[in-house]
Design a protein around this motif. Structure first.
Motif, PDB file in Angstrom:
ATOM      1  N   UNK A  16       0.696  25.194  38.741  1.00 25.28           N
ATOM      2  CA  UNK A  16       0.573  23.799  39.204  1.00 25.28           C
ATOM      3  C   UNK A  16       1.341  22.930  38.212  1.00 25.28           C
ATOM      4  N   UNK A  17       2.277  22.160  38.710  1.00 26.57           N
ATOM      5  CA  UNK A  17       3.173  21.370  37.868  1.00 26.57           C
ATOM      6  C   UNK A  17       2.769  19.902  37.982  1.00 26.57           C
ATOM      7  N   UNK A  18       2.340  19.321  36.875  1.00 26.65           N
ATOM      8  CA  UNK A  18       1.986  17.894  36.833  1.00 26.65           C
ATOM      9  C   UNK A  18       3.080  17.167  36.052  1.00 26.65           C
ATOM     10  N   UNK A  19       3.752  16.258  36.722  1.00 22.99           N
ATOM     11  CA  UNK A  19       4.836  15.489  36.107  1.00 22.99           C
ATOM     12  C   UNK A  19       4.371  14.073  35.829  1.00 22.99           C
ATOM     13  N   UNK A  20       4.498  13.630  34.588  1.00 24.10           N
ATOM     14  CA  UNK A  20       4.224  12.235  34.241  1.00 24.10           C
ATOM     15  C   UNK A  20       5.542  11.475  34.354  1.00 24.10           C
ATOM     16  N   UNK A  21       5.618  10.590  35.330  1.00 29.45           N
ATOM     17  CA  UNK A  21       6.815   9.790  35.582  1.00 29.45           C
ATOM     18  C   UNK A  21       6.512   8.338  35.206  1.00 29.45           C
ATOM     19  N   UNK A  22       6.777   7.385  36.082  1.00 32.24           N
ATOM     20  CA  UNK A  22       6.429   5.985  35.816  1.00 32.24           C
ATOM     21  C   UNK A  22       6.581   5.163  37.089  1.00 32.24           C
ATOM     22  N   UNK A  23       5.997   3.976  37.071  1.00 32.64           N
ATOM     23  CA  UNK A  23       6.212   3.060  38.190  1.00 32.64           C
ATOM     24  C   UNK A  23       7.654   2.542  38.161  1.00 32.64           C
ATOM     25  N   UNK A  24       8.054   1.929  39.262  1.00 32.86           N
ATOM     26  CA  UNK A  24       9.364   1.294  39.442  1.00 32.86           C
ATOM     27  C   UNK A  24      10.498   2.274  39.731  1.00 32.86           C
ATOM     28  N   UNK A  25      10.221   3.594  39.806  1.00 34.46           N
ATOM     29  CA  UNK A  25      11.336   4.532  39.943  1.00 34.46           C
ATOM     30  C   UNK A  25      12.093   4.368  41.251  1.00 34.46           C
ATOM     31  N   UNK A  26      11.463   3.794  42.260  1.00 33.20           N
ATOM     32  CA  UNK A  26      12.167   3.596  43.532  1.00 33.20           C
ATOM     33  C   UNK A  26      12.843   2.221  43.613  1.00 33.20           C
ATOM     34  N   UNK A  27      12.737   1.436  42.550  1.00 37.43           N
ATOM     35  CA  UNK A  27      13.305   0.072  42.561  1.00 37.43           C
ATOM     36  C   UNK A  27      14.559   0.049  41.678  1.00 37.43           C
ATOM     37  N   UNK A  28      15.663   0.469  42.241  1.00 33.88           N
ATOM     38  CA  UNK A  28      16.884   0.670  41.457  1.00 33.88           C
ATOM     39  C   UNK A  28      17.408  -0.615  40.833  1.00 33.88           C
ATOM     40  N   UNK A  29      17.011  -1.771  41.398  1.00 32.25           N
ATOM     41  CA  UNK A  29      17.485  -3.038  40.854  1.00 32.25           C
ATOM     42  C   UNK A  29      16.580  -3.572  39.740  1.00 32.25           C
ATOM     43  N   UNK A  30      15.555  -2.823  39.351  1.00 33.10           N
ATOM     44  CA  UNK A  30      14.682  -3.285  38.280  1.00 33.10           C
ATOM     45  C   UNK A  30      15.445  -3.249  36.959  1.00 33.10           C
ATOM     46  N   UNK A  31      15.227  -4.245  36.070  1.00 33.63           N
ATOM     47  CA  UNK A  31      15.955  -4.286  34.790  1.00 33.63           C
ATOM     48  C   UNK A  31      15.830  -3.017  33.951  1.00 33.63           C
ATOM     49  N   UNK A  32      14.743  -2.273  34.094  1.00 37.37           N
ATOM     50  CA  UNK A  32      14.585  -1.062  33.302  1.00 37.37           C
ATOM     51  C   UNK A  32      15.670  -0.025  33.596  1.00 37.37           C
ATOM     52  N   UNK A  33      16.268  -0.114  34.773  1.00 37.86           N
ATOM     53  CA  UNK A  33      17.282   0.887  35.120  1.00 37.86           C
ATOM     54  C   UNK A  33      18.569   0.694  34.330  1.00 37.86           C
ATOM     55  N   UNK A  34      18.686  -0.429  33.646  1.00 41.62           N
ATOM     56  CA  UNK A  34      19.866  -0.642  32.799  1.00 41.62           C
ATOM     57  C   UNK A  34      19.844   0.252  31.559  1.00 41.62           C
ATOM     58  N   UNK A  35      18.682   0.819  31.236  1.00 38.36           N
ATOM     59  CA  UNK A  35      18.557   1.651  30.047  1.00 38.36           C
ATOM     60  C   UNK A  35      18.838   3.111  30.398  1.00 38.36           C
ATOM     61  N   UNK A  36      20.107   3.451  30.424  1.00 40.10           N
ATOM     62  CA  UNK A  36      20.491   4.832  30.683  1.00 40.10           C
ATOM     63  C   UNK A  36      20.185   5.318  32.085  1.00 40.10           C
ATOM     64  N   UNK A  37      20.096   4.376  33.046  1.00 35.95           N
ATOM     65  CA  UNK A  37      19.698   4.723  34.422  1.00 35.95           C
ATOM     66  C   UNK A  37      18.367   5.473  34.419  1.00 35.95           C
ATOM     67  N   UNK A  38      17.465   4.976  33.601  1.00 38.45           N
ATOM     68  CA  UNK A  38      16.169   5.618  33.392  1.00 38.45           C
ATOM     69  C   UNK A  38      15.431   5.870  34.704  1.00 38.45           C
ATOM     70  N   UNK A  39      15.380   4.865  35.564  1.00 36.37           N
ATOM     71  CA  UNK A  39      14.615   5.002  36.799  1.00 36.37           C
ATOM     72  C   UNK A  39      15.266   6.001  37.740  1.00 36.37           C
TER      73      UNK A  39
END
Length: 231
Positions: A109-132
């Motif tokens: 069983x594989x549990x992946x810890x990801x994060x919110x906003x991953x489907x929002x490509x225009x969120x400012x966080x995606x500027x950091x290495x295309x993190x999202x």
């Protein structure tokens, strides 16, 4: 679960909490980390530690051999390129762990810890290495793996319960809020032990109220990913 649980990033803040919770439950645990002896959350006495790097598949095989579950909790860098960039850690790294964990036909069983906003490509966080973008592609690799899995998307992380102890699970990545690292770790542990969590992707938040004693109803209310995809 018969085999041990490998906690990838088990020397980190969330991974360390997962490790300690599993250990208290009497579950065999393997801490898998680049620096297992120098993490912010030292492993409990008696827990196995493995020095391995998600960026290099050949370092992972011994640590993952025979595991019945995997929790992947890795914090990437934020540069566009380089050894710690999101592409190499939370995309390529996920794929490497999947390959190593299933090398001999195992189905952990594989549990992946990801994060919110991953489907929002225009969120400012995606500027950091295309993190999202890379986190989302890591999620997709897990969902395409044919393994039993759970994807946990924490909201903004805290080390306390200032937002409350009650847990709210949502789907479709539309919200925002705060969640304690301890609640995220508990979600990971409960997902490993609750069949209703399999095949689900969800966001997790804290709100005023008491911590749940039983997580099964929370997981049961979630739609399986295949239902979300076909909407």
């Amino acid at each position: 679960m018969d085999g041990p649980i490998a906690v990838i990033g088990g020397a980190g803040r969330v991974g360390g909490l997962v490790t300690r919770r599993l250990h208290r439950l009497g579950t065999p645990v393997r801490v898998v980390s680049r620096q297992p002896d120098r993490g912010s959350v030292p492993p409990p006495e008696g827990v196995e530690t493995y020095r391995a790097d998600v960026r290099y598949a050949d370092t992972l095989e011994r640590a993952l051999d025979g595991c019945s579950g995997v929790v992947f909790s890795v914090e990437p860098g934020t540069a566009e390129s380089g050894p710690d960039c999101p592409e190499s850690t939370v995309h390529d790294g996920v794929r490497n762990v999947l390959a190593a964990a299933t090398r001999h036909g195992e189905r952990p069983h594989f549990v992946l810890v990801s994060q919110i906003f991953v489907t929002r490509r225009d969120h400012p966080m995606n500027a950091y290495g295309r993190l999202l973008d890379w986190r989302l592609r890591g999620e997709e690799a897990v969902r395409d793996s044919a393994l039993p899995y759970t994807v946990v998307r924490p909201s903004w992380l805290t080390d306390d319960t200032a937002a409350g102890s009650r847990v709210r699970l949502e789907q479709e990545d539309r919200g925002s809020g705060w969640v304690s690292r301890s609640a995220v770790a508990e979600a990971c542990v409960r997902a490993l032990r609750t069949p209703e969590a399999a095949g689900r992707t969800f966001e997790i938040y804290n709100e005023p109220g008491s911590a749940p004693a039983d997580w099964t109803p929370l997981f049961r209310r979630l739609a399986p990913d295949r239902a979300l995809i076909t909407r």
